[in-house]
Design an enzyme around this catalytic site. Structure first.
Site, PDB file in Angstrom:
ATOM      1  N   TYR A 155       0.970  -1.028   0.061  1.00  0.00           N
ATOM      2  CA  TYR A 155       0.044   0.159   0.076  1.00  0.00           C
ATOM      3  C   TYR A 155       0.903   1.274  -0.004  1.00  0.00           C
ATOM      4  O   TYR A 155       1.733   1.290   0.918  1.00  0.00           O
ATOM      5  CB  TYR A 155      -0.947  -0.072   1.216  1.00  0.00           C
ATOM      6  CG  TYR A 155      -1.705   1.283   1.428  1.00  0.00           C
ATOM      7  CD1 TYR A 155      -2.882   1.751   0.678  1.00  0.00           C
ATOM      8  CD2 TYR A 155      -1.373   2.281   2.281  1.00  0.00           C
ATOM      9  CE1 TYR A 155      -3.564   2.577   0.679  1.00  0.00           C
ATOM     10  CE2 TYR A 155      -2.076   3.620   2.236  1.00  0.00           C
ATOM     11  CZ  TYR A 155      -3.305   3.775   1.844  1.00  0.00           C
ATOM     12  OH  TYR A 155      -3.899   4.783   1.648  1.00  0.00           O
ATOM     13  N   CYS A 156       0.431   2.108  -1.137  1.00  0.00           N
ATOM     14  CA  CYS A 156       1.662   3.267  -1.161  1.00  0.00           C
ATOM     15  C   CYS A 156       0.901   4.259  -0.487  1.00  0.00           C
ATOM     16  O   CYS A 156      -0.075   4.970  -0.921  1.00  0.00           O
ATOM     17  CB  CYS A 156       1.760   3.520  -2.651  1.00  0.00           C
ATOM     18  SG  CYS A 156       2.954   5.063  -2.866  1.00  0.00           S
ATOM     19  N   VAL A 157       1.481   4.980   0.580  1.00  0.00           N
ATOM     20  CA  VAL A 157       0.767   6.099   1.222  1.00  0.00           C
ATOM     21  C   VAL A 157       0.666   7.527   0.513  1.00  0.00           C
ATOM     22  O   VAL A 157      -0.132   8.155   0.278  1.00  0.00           O
ATOM     23  CB  VAL A 157       1.401   6.439   2.691  1.00  0.00           C
ATOM     24  CG1 VAL A 157       1.044   5.235   3.445  1.00  0.00           C
ATOM     25  CG2 VAL A 157       2.847   6.734   2.454  1.00  0.00           C
TER      26      VAL A 157
END
Length: 349
Positions: A155-157
């Site tokens: 998951y890329c913030v």
């Protein structure tokens, strides 16, 4: 402890997950404005009379910026991909299945298993209770999106979405063009530093510092994922291998055509778990980026359309594009373990 739980609740809130991408867009807008107006127009166009360089740089930077935003939008719209629903496998022979009566028998919607599938130590495939489906190789259930993601990466913030099989290629393109545009910003300003001494607006130096920070973050990120693709790995797989605390045993059930049995093979933490590496860098890259070299650089929704295959009782038709193929080298390695009797259990087909 209470503080950490409160922090976890805040960071997991949907609005908080939108905050960082929103701030990222604001920084990009500021950087583009500062470069195009404060540097290109005021410094190159008005002070240096370099009209051609000014117009050219503005066109290139704006084009790349809109391309980056387009790729970003595609990543959000397409999502990471969703594994199709896979019913239970028929791993128990029909002769061993007992039914009380034909009236009370439950309709059997199970399907024949593939030659290789991930399982537990008893040979049972991994079941996702949330999706009511089997989880196939490299698939992980994501609480962020609420379903099982094939070839889950992370998951890329910064962009605010989960990365999986469907949008991973777009993520690589995103980091590539982001690195390209910040390099253009850095080189353009750096070559004019001496001439601008005492005359440049503070915004020019601010965007230069911003570009340096962006390159320090996005540059290694891009190179890291190129390395992962070359060896057919995902971020979560690398973490599991490198982090001993998160390392776990892996089990695969493989059909042996020599004797007609299925065998459960165990791989312990620290043991070779290079399941998907095809042994050829170009072949590995094509699995992530596709066979068309031109599409490696041109983002399009058409090249990222996922096919689930047709509705069928055949596993390979159901799984469609989400099917992960283990390398021939590792398949042979598993057969060798069977011959050495290094297996957990054996199942009758």
């Amino acid at each position: 402890m209470a503080w950490s739980l409160g922090t976890l609740r805040v960071t997991s809130h949907p609005y908080f997950r939108l905050l960082i991408p929103f701030l990222t867009v604001l920084l990009q807008c500021y950087g583009v404005w500062a470069f195009c107006h404060q540097f290109c127009y005021l410094q190159l166009y008005q002070r240096r009379n370099a009209k051609g360089a000014c117009i050219g740089l503005i066109i290139v930077v704006l084009s790349l910026t809109f391309l980056i935003w387009y790729i970003w939008a595609l990543m959000l719209v397409l999502g990471p991909g969703r594994q199709p629903t896979i019913p239970p496998f028929k791993i128990i022979p029909d002769s061993e299945i007992r039914t009380v009566s034909s009236e009370s028998a439950v309709p059997d919607n199970s399907i024949a298993p593939p030659d290789i599938y991930p399982c537990d130590e008893r040979g049972y495939p991994i079941w996702c209770s949330n999706c009511q489906s089997l989880k196939m190789s490299r698939t992980h259930h994501s609480t962020k999106v609420g379903y099982c993601v094939p070839r889950f990466d992370h998951y890329c913030v910064w962009i605010g979405t989960v990365l999986g099989r469907l949008n991973y290629k777009l993520f690589v393109q995103f980091t590539f063009y982001l690195d390209l545009v910040v390099l253009i910003l850095m080189i353009s300003i750096a070559t004019q530093m001496r001439q601008m001494k005492g005359s440049a607006n503070g915004n020019v130096y601010a965007v230069f510092a911003l570009a340096c920070c962006a390159l320090l973050m996005a540059g290694p990120l891009f190179l890291t994922h190129i390395y992962y693709m070359c060896y057919n790995r995902t971020s979560i797989e690398i973490i599991e291998v490198n982090n001993k605390a998160k390392a776990s045993r892996k089990f695969f059930c493989i059909y042996n055509p020599c004797d007609g049995y299925r065998y459960v093979i165990q791989f312990c933490p620290g043991e070779n778990q290079d399941f998907w590496n095809k042994g050829n860098i170009l072949t590995n890259l094509k699995e992530f980026l596709g066979p068309n070299y031109l599409s490696w650089f041109i983002p399009s929704i058409l090249t990222h359309k996922q096919s689930y295959g047709k509705s069928s009782a055949n596993y390979y038709d159901l799984i469609g594009d989400c099917n992960e193929v283990m390398s021939e080298k590792f398949q042979k390695y598993m057969i060798d373990k069977i011959e050495r009797k290094e297996y957990v259990t054996r199942l009758v087909v």
